[in-house]
Design an enzyme around this catalytic site. Structure first.
Site, PDB file in Angstrom:
ATOM      1  CG  ASP A  44      -1.866   1.138   1.297  1.00 25.48           C
ATOM      2  OD1 ASP A  44      -1.751   2.067   0.457  1.00 25.48           O
ATOM      3  OD2 ASP A  44      -2.727   1.141   2.187  1.00 25.48           O
ATOM      4  CG  HIS A  45       0.388   4.408  -2.816  1.00 22.42           C
ATOM      5  ND1 HIS A  45      -0.656   3.760  -3.428  1.00 22.42           N
ATOM      6  CD2 HIS A  45      -0.058   5.641  -2.496  1.00 22.42           C
ATOM      7  CE1 HIS A  45      -1.696   4.577  -3.482  1.00 22.42           C
ATOM      8  NE2 HIS A  45      -1.363   5.721  -2.920  1.00 22.42           N
ATOM      9  CG  HIS A 107      -4.754   4.514   1.510  1.00 20.33           C
ATOM     10  ND1 HIS A 107      -3.807   3.675   0.985  1.00 20.33           N
ATOM     11  CD2 HIS A 107      -5.122   5.328   0.500  1.00 20.33           C
ATOM     12  CE1 HIS A 107      -3.612   3.963  -0.288  1.00 20.33           C
ATOM     13  NE2 HIS A 107      -4.400   4.964  -0.609  1.00 20.33           N
TER      14      HIS A 107
END
Length: 184
Positions: A44-45, A107
């Site tokens: 997850d960036h 996120h």
């Protein structure tokens, strides 16, 4: 042809990981048919953001916070992920994903995992994942009626400034889109 007989074989998969529990489970089963679990990296960036990376250091590296970060001293935690930018060039993706798939299911949940997990026995990937999974397993799952009663969805409109377009004025967004860009 993705696997080689020499070197390391790794597969990186970025969010969203499926569009529902069923499709995520199907994807996981497909990945496991060709890769072992230690070869699959679900990334997850958002976790690369500096403040997110510092959560564990702030929580577990500060003796005062480490001792008081628990149900005896914290009654409520609210996670807010707010951005001032629009979808920019991401309309093709965003109009199919929306805020739930883009922000909440990955996120926000990753941040909740870091904030709510017990201190892992080590900071290895497997121990961190186990600690987060303990948190996730205790979250309340809402049925459709409870979702309607407990969640709000919306779509951003035109801002005060000329450059602040509404979602449906963004390039490549259908003018009649009902896609959610806000979830609470």
């Amino acid at each position: 042809g993705l696997m080689s007989d020499t070197g390391y074989n790794r597969l990186m998969v970025e969010k969203p990981f499926g569009t529902s529990y069923k499709t995520a489970e199907e994807l996981q089963n497909q990945l496991e048919s060709g890769f072992s679990d230690d070869q699959i990296f679900r990334i997850d960036h958002y976790l690369g953001k500096e403040m997110v990376q510092n959560i564990s250091a702030v929580r577990f590296g500060n003796p005062i916070l480490d001792a008081t970060w628990n149900k005896n001293y914290i009654k409520n935690v609210q996670v807010t992920l707010a951005e001032q930018l629009g979808v920019e060039e991401r309309a093709g993706y965003y109009n199919t994903a929306g805020a739930l798939l883009d922000m909440i299911q990955n996120h926000a949940f990753q941040i909740v995992g870091w904030l709510a997990m017990e201190k892992p026995s080590s900071f290895s990937d497997t121990d961190i994942r186990a600690a987060k999974n303990t948190v996730f397993s205790k979250l309340k799952m809402y049925d459709k009626r409870e979702v309607v009663a407990n969640f709000v969805r919306g779509q951003y409109g035109r801002g005060r400034e000329v450059w602040q377009k509404s979602y449906t004025e963004e390039p490549d967004v259908p003018a009649d889109s009902k896609n959610d860009t806000y979830v609470a």
